[in-house]
Design an enzyme around this catalytic site. Structure first.
Site, short mmCIF file in Angstrom:
data_model
loop_
_atom_site.label_atom_id
_atom_site.label_comp_id
_atom_site.label_asym_id
_atom_site.label_seq_id
_atom_site.Cartn_x
_atom_site.Cartn_y
_atom_site.Cartn_z
N ASN A 101 55.71 10.69 29.30
CA ASN A 101 56.25 9.48 28.69
C ASN A 101 57.15 8.82 29.74
O ASN A 101 58.27 9.28 29.97
CB ASN A 101 57.06 9.87 27.44
CG ASN A 101 57.80 8.69 26.83
OD1 ASN A 101 57.57 7.54 27.20
ND2 ASN A 101 58.70 8.97 25.91
N TRP A 102 56.63 7.78 30.35
CA TRP A 102 57.37 7.15 31.46
C TRP A 102 58.52 6.27 30.97
O TRP A 102 59.32 5.80 31.78
CB TRP A 102 56.40 6.31 32.31
CG TRP A 102 55.50 7.11 33.19
CD1 TRP A 102 55.37 8.47 33.24
CD2 TRP A 102 54.61 6.59 34.19
NE1 TRP A 102 54.45 8.83 34.19
CE2 TRP A 102 53.96 7.70 34.79
CE3 TRP A 102 54.26 5.31 34.63
CZ2 TRP A 102 53.01 7.56 35.81
CZ3 TRP A 102 53.32 5.17 35.65
CH2 TRP A 102 52.71 6.29 36.23
N LYS A 103 58.57 5.98 29.71
CA LYS A 103 59.62 5.10 29.16
C LYS A 103 59.65 3.79 29.94
O LYS A 103 58.60 3.29 30.30
CB LYS A 103 60.97 5.84 29.15
CG LYS A 103 60.84 7.22 28.47
CD LYS A 103 62.12 7.89 28.20
CE LYS A 103 61.85 9.23 27.53
NZ LYS A 103 63.03 9.94 27.15
N HIS B 3 59.01 7.94 18.39
CA HIS B 3 59.89 8.56 19.39
C HIS B 3 61.35 8.35 18.99
O HIS B 3 61.70 7.30 18.44
CB HIS B 3 59.62 7.95 20.77
CG HIS B 3 60.31 8.70 21.86
ND1 HIS B 3 61.64 8.49 22.16
CD2 HIS B 3 59.88 9.68 22.69
CE1 HIS B 3 61.99 9.32 23.14
NE2 HIS B 3 60.93 10.05 23.48
N GLU C 206 60.41 17.05 19.07
CA GLU C 206 61.40 16.69 20.08
C GLU C 206 62.78 16.61 19.42
O GLU C 206 63.15 15.56 18.88
CB GLU C 206 61.09 15.33 20.69
CG GLU C 206 59.80 15.26 21.46
CD GLU C 206 59.85 14.18 22.54
OE1 GLU C 206 59.60 14.52 23.70
OE2 GLU C 206 60.15 13.02 22.22
N GLY D 270 66.46 13.88 27.00
CA GLY D 270 67.20 13.15 28.03
C GLY D 270 68.53 13.80 28.41
O GLY D 270 69.43 13.14 28.92
N SER E 99 63.93 17.43 27.60
CA SER E 99 64.48 18.02 28.83
C SER E 99 63.61 19.13 29.40
O SER E 99 64.09 20.21 29.75
CB SER E 99 65.91 18.50 28.59
OG SER E 99 66.74 17.39 28.32
P1 PGA Z 1 63.00 14.02 28.69
O1 PGA Z 1 62.32 13.03 27.65
O2 PGA Z 1 61.93 14.99 29.14
O3 PGA Z 1 63.50 13.15 29.80
O4 PGA Z 1 64.10 14.71 27.96
C1 PGA Z 1 61.40 13.51 26.71
C2 PGA Z 1 60.95 12.42 25.79
O5 PGA Z 1 61.76 11.55 25.47
O6 PGA Z 1 59.78 12.36 25.36
#
Ligand code: PGA
Length: 253
Positions: free
Chosen positions: A10-12, A95, A165, A171, A213
């Site tokens: 997930n590149w956001k 999400h 998640e 994050g 994370s």
């Molecule tokens: P992260 O994000 O691996 O940077 O914690 C995961 C996500 O939001 O899908």
């Protein structure tokens, strides 16, 4: 859905240029090419999707969100069919970063249904905000799950993915990630909840992923001991070397 693991990036809202996106994608595609038993999915920002999706046979693409309406005057929104025609096969739905900006369980449920209707495979994200000592967080997870499953009841015999998640682990620093033991417990709970909607043989076919994370190190322990069918990865999916290692490791199991 016959492969052993899903490794989903997930590149956001990253990277900042198309050129950088292409560079990352080339390296990750190469790793995916040799990973015959692992499905690799990348969810880039919308404007990069159709360009990256061209000629990338070893990777599937997804979007990070869709709007639930099929078409119309919804400035800034993208429907399932627009995403599909631009090359997406998957869509992340619900999400925690979308929920934080206003996606309620009802909205998430509508988007979950819209993904099926538009021919995308939804990756439904669920997870509690905080973890209490009494196990109340299980109820929060179940509410999110049931609301989506109820809305798409007629579609859920089709493929879909659950990504657990926990919000407190998304994050954050990499040692915040859930333990494999904790994930085992959650996978059992999610499958038990799914069994209220699906027959047992179907329940076992729904991939349950962990996200929050994930890095190279905890990915290995989670894939080996967490009882998961894969990982949803944020920051580490923008590091092509790190992400490629995770793909290779998953494929070696
Ligand atoms: P992260 O994000 O691996 O940077 O914690 C995961 C996500 O939001 O899908």
């Amino acid at each position: 859905m016959s492969k052993k693991f899903f490794i989903i990036g997930n590149w956001k809202m990253n990277p900042e240029t198309l050129e950088k996106a292409k560079d990352i994608c080339v390296v990750e595609e190469r790793a995916a090419r040799f990973a015959r038993r692992t499905s690799v999915v990348i969810c880039p920002p919308y404007p990069y999707l159709s360009i990256l999706a061209q000629k990338k046979k070893s990777i599937a693409f997804g979007v990070q969100d869709i709007f639930y309406e099929k078409e119309g005057a919804y400035t800034g929104s993208v429907s399932a069919s627009i995403a599909k025609s631009a090359g997406a096969k998957f869509s992340i739905i619900g999400h925690s970063e979308r929920r934080a900006t206003g996606d309620t369980d009802d909205i998430v449920a509508k988007k979950f249904l819209a993904a099926f209707e538009g021919g995308l495979t939804p990756i439904l994200c669920i997870g509690e905000k905080v973890r209490d000592d009494h196990g109340d967080y299980f109820a929060e997870v179940r509410t999110q799950l049931f609301s989506a499953l109820r809305a798409a009841n007629t579609y859920i015999s089709k493929p879909f993915i659950i990504a657990y998640e926990p919000v407190w682990a998304v994050g954050k620093s990499y040692d915040t990630a859930l333990t494999p033991e904790g994930m085992n417990e959650m996978v059992i709970f999610i499958r038990k909840s799914l069994s209220q909607f699906l027959e047992k043989n179907k329940v076992m076919k729904v991939p349950v992923l962990y996200g929050g994370s994930v890095n190279g190190e905890n990915a290995q322990t989670m894939l080996t001991h967490g009882g998961v069918d894969g990982l949803l990865i944020g920051r580490q999916s923008l590091d092509p070397t790190g992400f490629s290692h995770i793909i290779k490791f998953a494929n070696s199991l």
